[in-house]
Design a protein around this motif. Structure first.
Motif, PDB file in Angstrom:
ATOM      1  N   PHE A 140      90.342 141.190  91.688  1.00 14.12           N
ATOM      2  CA  PHE A 140      91.637 140.731  92.209  1.00 14.12           C
ATOM      3  C   PHE A 140      92.050 139.521  91.377  1.00 14.12           C
ATOM      4  O   PHE A 140      91.473 138.443  91.509  1.00 14.12           O
ATOM      5  CB  PHE A 140      91.513 140.360  93.694  1.00 14.12           C
ATOM      6  CG  PHE A 140      91.533 141.556  94.598  1.00 14.12           C
ATOM      7  CD1 PHE A 140      90.415 142.369  94.708  1.00 14.12           C
ATOM      8  CD2 PHE A 140      92.672 141.880  95.317  1.00 14.12           C
ATOM      9  CE1 PHE A 140      90.437 143.484  95.527  1.00 14.12           C
ATOM     10  CE2 PHE A 140      92.707 142.998  96.136  1.00 14.12           C
ATOM     11  CZ  PHE A 140      91.585 143.806  96.250  1.00 14.12           C
ATOM     12  N   HIS A 141      93.022 139.737  90.497  1.00  7.53           N
ATOM     13  CA  HIS A 141      93.416 138.645  89.602  1.00  7.53           C
ATOM     14  C   HIS A 141      94.362 137.696  90.320  1.00  7.53           C
ATOM     15  O   HIS A 141      95.077 138.090  91.244  1.00  7.53           O
ATOM     16  CB  HIS A 141      94.006 139.233  88.304  1.00  7.53           C
ATOM     17  CG  HIS A 141      95.464 139.003  88.119  1.00  7.53           C
ATOM     18  ND1 HIS A 141      95.965 137.854  87.507  1.00  7.53           N
ATOM     19  CD2 HIS A 141      96.539 139.741  88.455  1.00  7.53           C
ATOM     20  CE1 HIS A 141      97.301 137.937  87.498  1.00  7.53           C
ATOM     21  NE2 HIS A 141      97.669 139.048  88.056  1.00  7.53           N
ATOM     22  N   CYS A 142      94.325 136.424  89.887  1.00  9.41           N
ATOM     23  CA  CYS A 142      95.162 135.376  90.493  1.00  9.41           C
ATOM     24  C   CYS A 142      95.059 135.453  92.019  1.00  9.41           C
ATOM     25  O   CYS A 142      96.061 135.482  92.726  1.00  9.41           O
ATOM     26  CB  CYS A 142      96.614 135.527  90.043  1.00  9.41           C
ATOM     27  SG  CYS A 142      97.625 134.067  90.413  1.00  9.41           S
ATOM     28  N   ILE A 186      93.470 144.108  89.378  1.00 15.04           N
ATOM     29  CA  ILE A 186      94.431 144.295  90.471  1.00 15.04           C
ATOM     30  C   ILE A 186      95.376 143.102  90.585  1.00 15.04           C
ATOM     31  O   ILE A 186      94.936 141.944  90.607  1.00 15.04           O
ATOM     32  CB  ILE A 186      93.686 144.430  91.818  1.00 15.04           C
ATOM     33  CG1 ILE A 186      92.709 145.595  91.789  1.00 15.04           C
ATOM     34  CG2 ILE A 186      94.681 144.538  92.982  1.00 15.04           C
ATOM     35  CD1 ILE A 186      93.285 146.920  92.100  1.00 15.04           C
ATOM     36  N   HIS A 187      96.660 143.430  90.665  1.00 14.91           N
ATOM     37  CA  HIS A 187      97.661 142.438  91.049  1.00 14.91           C
ATOM     38  C   HIS A 187      98.075 142.786  92.475  1.00 14.91           C
ATOM     39  O   HIS A 187      98.689 143.818  92.714  1.00 14.91           O
ATOM     40  CB  HIS A 187      98.870 142.509  90.105  1.00 14.91           C
ATOM     41  CG  HIS A 187     100.029 141.661  90.536  1.00 14.91           C
ATOM     42  ND1 HIS A 187     100.397 140.494  89.888  1.00 14.91           N
ATOM     43  CD2 HIS A 187     100.903 141.803  91.563  1.00 14.91           C
ATOM     44  CE1 HIS A 187     101.448 139.968  90.503  1.00 14.91           C
ATOM     45  NE2 HIS A 187     101.772 140.744  91.518  1.00 14.91           N
ATOM     46  N   SER A 188      97.678 141.940  93.424  1.00 17.87           N
ATOM     47  CA  SER A 188      97.986 142.220  94.833  1.00 17.87           C
ATOM     48  C   SER A 188      98.594 140.974  95.451  1.00 17.87           C
ATOM     49  O   SER A 188      97.976 139.914  95.491  1.00 17.87           O
ATOM     50  CB  SER A 188      96.696 142.588  95.565  1.00 17.87           C
ATOM     51  OG  SER A 188      96.961 142.804  96.925  1.00 17.87           O
ATOM     52  N   GLY A 220      95.005 147.874  83.915  1.00 17.35           N
ATOM     53  CA  GLY A 220      95.708 146.825  84.656  1.00 17.35           C
ATOM     54  C   GLY A 220      96.630 146.055  83.752  1.00 17.35           C
ATOM     55  O   GLY A 220      96.614 146.249  82.534  1.00 17.35           O
ATOM     56  N   GLU A 221      97.526 145.247  84.332  1.00 18.49           N
ATOM     57  CA  GLU A 221      97.415 144.996  85.727  1.00 18.49           C
ATOM     58  C   GLU A 221      98.206 146.006  86.539  1.00 18.49           C
ATOM     59  O   GLU A 221      99.300 146.422  86.146  1.00 18.49           O
ATOM     60  CB  GLU A 221      97.841 143.571  86.070  1.00 18.49           C
ATOM     61  CG  GLU A 221      99.245 143.176  85.644  1.00 18.49           C
ATOM     62  CD  GLU A 221      99.498 141.681  85.872  1.00 18.49           C
ATOM     63  OE1 GLU A 221      99.517 141.225  87.025  1.00 18.49           O
ATOM     64  OE2 GLU A 221      99.641 140.961  84.855  1.00 18.49           O
ATOM     65  N   THR A 222      97.592 146.392  87.648  1.00 20.33           N
ATOM     66  CA  THR A 222      98.204 147.369  88.533  1.00 20.33           C
ATOM     67  C   THR A 222      97.938 146.942  89.977  1.00 20.33           C
ATOM     68  O   THR A 222      97.052 146.130  90.219  1.00 20.33           O
ATOM     69  CB  THR A 222      97.627 148.769  88.274  1.00 20.33           C
ATOM     70  OG1 THR A 222      98.190 149.681  89.211  1.00 20.33           O
ATOM     71  CG2 THR A 222      96.104 148.795  88.432  1.00 20.33           C
TER      72      THR A 222
END
Ligand code: ZN
Ligand code: ZN
Length: 271
Positions: free
Chosen positions: A160-162, A135-137, A92-94
Protein backbone atom coordinates in the motif's frame (compact mmCIF):
# COMPACT_ATOMS: atom_id res chain seq x y z
CA UNK A 1 24.19 3.22 3.71
CA UNK A 2 21.95 2.52 0.80
CA UNK A 3 18.32 3.56 0.28
CA UNK A 4 15.80 2.64 -2.42
CA UNK A 5 13.14 5.08 -3.54
CA UNK A 6 10.44 2.46 -4.14
CA UNK A 7 7.92 4.82 -5.73
CA UNK A 8 8.91 7.84 -7.77
CA UNK A 9 7.67 9.35 -11.02
CA UNK A 10 10.93 10.14 -12.79
CA UNK A 11 9.14 10.41 -16.15
CA UNK A 12 7.13 13.40 -14.89
CA UNK A 13 8.36 16.91 -15.58
CA UNK A 14 10.42 18.69 -14.40
CA UNK A 15 12.28 15.59 -13.14
CA UNK A 16 12.58 13.95 -16.57
CA UNK A 17 14.26 16.93 -18.23
CA UNK A 18 16.99 16.98 -15.54
CA UNK A 19 17.26 13.22 -14.97
CA UNK A 20 21.07 13.14 -14.81
CA UNK A 21 21.12 15.88 -12.15
CA UNK A 22 18.25 14.28 -10.22
CA UNK A 23 20.11 10.94 -10.07
CA UNK A 24 23.45 12.55 -9.14
CA UNK A 25 21.86 14.41 -6.19
CA UNK A 26 20.04 11.23 -5.21
CA UNK A 27 23.20 9.11 -5.15
CA UNK A 28 25.01 11.80 -3.15
CA UNK A 29 22.25 11.50 -0.53
CA UNK A 30 22.57 7.70 -0.38
CA UNK A 31 19.41 6.98 -2.39
CA UNK A 32 21.03 4.72 -4.95
CA UNK A 33 18.17 2.71 -6.49
CA UNK A 34 14.81 3.77 -7.87
CA UNK A 35 11.53 2.32 -9.02
CA UNK A 36 9.90 4.72 -11.43
CA UNK A 37 6.17 4.15 -11.49
CA UNK A 38 3.85 4.50 -14.48
CA UNK A 39 0.31 5.82 -14.20
CA UNK A 40 -1.02 5.78 -17.77
CA UNK A 41 -0.02 4.26 -21.15
CA UNK A 42 2.31 7.11 -22.06
CA UNK A 43 4.18 7.13 -18.72
CA UNK A 44 4.34 3.32 -18.66
CA UNK A 45 6.21 3.33 -21.96
CA UNK A 46 8.48 6.16 -20.77
CA UNK A 47 9.14 4.40 -17.43
CA UNK A 48 10.29 1.19 -19.14
CA UNK A 49 12.45 3.17 -21.55
CA UNK A 50 14.03 5.25 -18.75
CA UNK A 51 14.72 2.22 -16.53
CA UNK A 52 16.43 0.59 -19.50
CA UNK A 53 18.92 3.46 -19.63
CA UNK A 54 20.16 3.46 -16.01
CA UNK A 55 21.74 0.95 -13.62
CA UNK A 56 19.78 0.40 -10.40
CA UNK A 57 16.62 1.86 -11.91
CA UNK A 58 13.54 -0.29 -12.34
CA UNK A 59 10.01 0.35 -13.54
CA UNK A 60 6.46 -0.46 -12.50
CA UNK A 61 3.67 -0.31 -15.05
CA UNK A 62 0.04 0.32 -14.28
CA UNK A 63 -3.02 2.48 -14.72
CA UNK A 64 -3.81 4.92 -11.92
CA UNK A 65 -7.45 4.74 -10.70
CA UNK A 66 -7.91 8.34 -11.89
CA UNK A 67 -7.28 7.11 -15.46
CA UNK A 68 -9.53 4.05 -15.30
CA UNK A 69 -12.38 5.55 -17.35
CA UNK A 70 -10.29 5.70 -20.52
CA UNK A 71 -8.88 2.16 -20.39
CA UNK A 72 -9.50 0.02 -23.49
CA UNK A 73 -8.72 -3.63 -24.28
CA UNK A 74 -5.78 -2.41 -26.33
CA UNK A 75 -4.32 -0.57 -23.34
CA UNK A 76 -4.54 -3.73 -21.23
CA UNK A 77 -2.82 -5.73 -23.99
CA UNK A 78 0.02 -3.20 -24.12
CA UNK A 79 0.31 -3.29 -20.33
CA UNK A 80 0.77 -7.06 -20.51
CA UNK A 81 3.56 -6.66 -23.04
CA UNK A 82 5.34 -4.01 -20.97
CA UNK A 83 4.98 -6.15 -17.84
CA UNK A 84 7.34 -8.68 -19.44
CA UNK A 85 10.22 -6.22 -19.84
CA UNK A 86 13.31 -7.28 -17.87
CA UNK A 87 13.39 -3.98 -15.92
CA UNK A 88 9.72 -4.17 -14.85
CA UNK A 89 9.50 -5.28 -11.21
CA UNK A 90 5.84 -4.59 -10.36
CA UNK A 91 2.35 -3.81 -11.58
CA UNK A 92 1.16 -0.38 -10.45
CA UNK A 93 0.21 1.98 -9.47
CA UNK A 94 -3.28 0.58 -9.47
CA UNK A 95 -6.15 0.50 -7.03
CA UNK A 96 -9.14 2.57 -5.96
CA UNK A 97 -9.41 6.26 -5.19
CA UNK A 98 -12.81 7.22 -3.80
CA UNK A 99 -11.58 10.51 -2.35
CA UNK A 100 -13.45 12.68 -4.80
CA UNK A 101 -17.24 12.64 -4.95
CA UNK A 102 -18.74 11.03 -8.03
CA UNK A 103 -20.53 14.21 -8.96
CA UNK A 104 -19.82 17.81 -8.24
CA UNK A 105 -16.70 19.78 -8.92
CA UNK A 106 -14.17 16.95 -9.29
CA UNK A 107 -16.33 14.64 -11.43
CA UNK A 108 -13.59 14.50 -14.06
CA UNK A 109 -11.94 11.63 -12.15
CA UNK A 110 -12.87 8.06 -13.06
CA UNK A 111 -16.10 6.41 -11.95
CA UNK A 112 -16.00 3.73 -9.27
CA UNK A 113 -17.19 0.79 -11.44
CA UNK A 114 -14.44 1.55 -14.00
CA UNK A 115 -11.86 1.80 -11.20
CA UNK A 116 -12.89 -1.62 -9.87
CA UNK A 117 -12.82 -3.20 -13.34
CA UNK A 118 -9.38 -1.85 -14.26
CA UNK A 119 -7.96 -2.77 -10.83
CA UNK A 120 -9.10 -6.40 -11.31
CA UNK A 121 -7.66 -6.48 -14.86
CA UNK A 122 -4.29 -5.38 -13.49
CA UNK A 123 -4.32 -7.88 -10.61
CA UNK A 124 -4.86 -10.59 -13.23
CA UNK A 125 -1.71 -9.43 -15.04
CA UNK A 126 0.24 -9.44 -11.76
CA UNK A 127 -0.99 -12.97 -11.11
CA UNK A 128 -0.13 -14.15 -14.62
CA UNK A 129 3.44 -12.83 -14.49
CA UNK A 130 3.94 -13.36 -10.76
CA UNK A 131 4.71 -9.68 -10.11
CA UNK A 132 4.26 -7.63 -6.93
CA UNK A 133 1.49 -4.99 -6.92
CA UNK A 134 1.81 -1.34 -5.92
CA UNK A 135 -1.56 -0.24 -4.59
CA UNK A 136 -2.91 3.28 -4.62
CA UNK A 137 -5.85 3.21 -2.21
CA UNK A 138 -7.49 6.37 -0.96
CA UNK A 139 -10.69 6.38 1.08
CA UNK A 140 -11.32 2.87 -0.24
CA UNK A 141 -9.47 0.54 2.16
CA UNK A 142 -12.25 -2.04 2.69
CA UNK A 143 -13.16 -2.17 -1.01
CA UNK A 144 -9.47 -2.60 -1.94
CA UNK A 145 -9.10 -5.45 0.56
CA UNK A 146 -12.28 -7.13 -0.72
CA UNK A 147 -10.93 -7.20 -4.28
CA UNK A 148 -7.49 -8.44 -3.15
CA UNK A 149 -9.29 -11.14 -1.16
CA UNK A 150 -10.80 -12.52 -4.38
CA UNK A 151 -7.28 -13.25 -5.63
CA UNK A 152 -6.19 -14.95 -2.40
CA UNK A 153 -2.70 -16.37 -2.67
CA UNK A 154 -2.71 -15.66 -6.43
CA UNK A 155 -1.45 -12.16 -5.62
CA UNK A 156 0.84 -12.45 -2.61
CA UNK A 157 3.13 -9.44 -2.79
CA UNK A 158 1.17 -6.26 -2.18
CA UNK A 159 2.32 -2.84 -0.98
CA UNK A 160 0.00 0.00 0.00
CA UNK A 161 1.90 3.02 -1.26
CA UNK A 162 1.65 6.41 0.46
CA UNK A 163 -0.28 4.66 3.23
CA UNK A 164 -2.76 7.03 4.83
CA UNK A 165 -4.86 4.55 6.82
CA UNK A 166 -5.29 4.01 10.56
CA UNK A 167 -3.18 1.78 12.83
CA UNK A 168 -6.12 -0.70 12.77
CA UNK A 169 -5.97 -0.83 8.97
CA UNK A 170 -2.17 -1.18 9.11
CA UNK A 171 -2.72 -4.20 11.34
CA UNK A 172 -4.99 -5.77 8.74
CA UNK A 173 -2.28 -5.16 6.11
CA UNK A 174 0.25 -6.93 8.37
CA UNK A 175 -2.07 -9.86 9.05
CA UNK A 176 -2.50 -10.38 5.31
CA UNK A 177 1.26 -10.44 4.83
CA UNK A 178 1.23 -7.21 2.84
CA UNK A 179 3.57 -4.20 3.06
CA UNK A 180 3.24 -0.47 3.68
CA UNK A 181 5.23 2.28 2.03
CA UNK A 182 5.52 5.78 3.48
CA UNK A 183 6.20 9.11 1.79
CA UNK A 184 7.47 12.39 3.22
CA UNK A 185 3.92 13.02 4.45
CA UNK A 186 4.89 11.14 7.63
CA UNK A 187 7.25 14.02 8.49
CA UNK A 188 4.45 16.61 8.48
CA UNK A 189 3.55 18.10 11.86
CA UNK A 190 -0.10 17.03 11.72
CA UNK A 191 0.56 13.49 10.47
CA UNK A 192 -0.11 11.89 13.88
CA UNK A 193 -2.01 8.89 12.53
CA UNK A 194 0.67 8.04 9.95
CA UNK A 195 3.41 8.48 12.58
CA UNK A 196 1.56 5.99 14.80
CA UNK A 197 1.46 3.58 11.88
CA UNK A 198 5.20 4.07 11.29
CA UNK A 199 5.94 3.30 14.95
CA UNK A 200 4.05 0.02 14.92
CA UNK A 201 5.31 -1.25 11.55
CA UNK A 202 8.09 -3.85 11.72
CA UNK A 203 10.93 -2.71 9.48
CA UNK A 204 10.76 -5.89 7.40
CA UNK A 205 7.31 -4.82 6.16
CA UNK A 206 8.05 -1.14 5.70
CA UNK A 207 9.32 0.63 2.60
CA UNK A 208 10.17 4.24 1.79
CA UNK A 209 9.25 6.33 -1.22
CA UNK A 210 9.13 9.95 -2.35
CA UNK A 211 6.16 9.79 -4.76
CA UNK A 212 8.08 12.69 -6.34
CA UNK A 213 7.62 15.20 -7.89
CA UNK A 214 4.93 15.53 -5.20
CA UNK A 215 5.10 16.09 -1.44
CA UNK A 216 8.57 17.11 -0.27
CA UNK A 217 9.30 15.99 3.31
CA UNK A 218 10.06 18.32 6.19
CA UNK A 219 12.30 20.31 6.55
CA UNK A 220 12.32 20.70 2.75
CA UNK A 221 8.56 21.06 2.37
CA UNK A 222 9.01 24.46 0.77
CA UNK A 223 10.91 22.85 -2.10
CA UNK A 224 7.93 22.51 -4.41
CA UNK A 225 9.46 19.83 -6.61
CA UNK A 226 10.26 16.75 -4.58
CA UNK A 227 13.03 14.41 -5.79
CA UNK A 228 14.63 11.14 -4.60
CA UNK A 229 17.52 12.91 -2.80
CA UNK A 230 15.03 14.31 -0.30
CA UNK A 231 14.02 10.81 0.85
CA UNK A 232 17.02 10.91 3.18
CA UNK A 233 15.02 13.35 5.36
CA UNK A 234 12.14 10.87 5.59
CA UNK A 235 14.56 8.08 6.50
CA UNK A 236 16.17 10.21 9.23
CA UNK A 237 12.78 11.19 10.62
CA UNK A 238 11.55 7.60 10.73
CA UNK A 239 14.75 6.22 12.25
CA UNK A 240 14.45 8.76 15.06
CA UNK A 241 10.72 8.07 15.51
CA UNK A 242 11.46 4.37 15.86
CA UNK A 243 14.48 4.95 18.12
CA UNK A 244 16.85 3.34 15.65
CA UNK A 245 20.26 4.16 14.31
CA UNK A 246 19.86 5.62 10.78
CA UNK A 247 22.13 3.02 9.18
CA UNK A 248 20.35 0.10 10.87
CA UNK A 249 16.98 1.50 9.84
CA UNK A 250 18.11 2.09 6.25
CA UNK A 251 19.62 -1.40 6.01
CA UNK A 252 16.39 -2.98 7.25
CA UNK A 253 13.97 -1.14 4.93
CA UNK A 254 16.34 -1.53 1.99
CA UNK A 255 16.53 -5.29 2.58
CA UNK A 256 12.72 -5.41 2.81
CA UNK A 257 12.38 -3.46 -0.46
CA UNK A 258 14.94 -5.58 -2.29
CA UNK A 259 13.21 -8.79 -1.20
CA UNK A 260 9.72 -7.48 -2.03
CA UNK A 261 10.62 -6.39 -5.58
CA UNK A 262 13.20 -9.19 -6.08
CA UNK A 263 15.85 -6.61 -7.01
CA UNK A 264 19.37 -7.81 -7.76
CA UNK A 265 22.20 -6.38 -5.62
CA UNK A 266 23.18 -2.77 -6.25
CA UNK A 267 25.22 -2.35 -9.43
CA UNK A 268 28.40 -0.65 -8.34
CA UNK A 269 29.81 1.95 -10.63
CA UNK A 270 33.13 1.12 -12.25
CA UNK A 271 35.61 3.76 -13.30
ZN1 ZN B 1 -0.58 7.05 -5.68
ZN1 ZN C 1 2.55 7.74 -7.31
Amino acid sequence: MELIDTHCHLTFEPLAEDIEGVLERSKAAGVTSWITVGTDPQHNRKAVELAGRFDNMYAAVGIHPHDADSVTAQIITELKELAQDVKVVAIGETGLDFHYPQDGLRHNFSKQPAQRRVFVQQLKIAQEFNLPVIIHSRDAFDETMDILEQFGSGVKKVVFHCFSGSPEQANIVLTKGYYISLTGVVTFKNAHKTQQVAKMMPTDRLMLETDCPYMSPEPMRKQKINEPALMLHTAKFLAELKGMDLTDFADAVTAASRAFFSLPPNVLECY
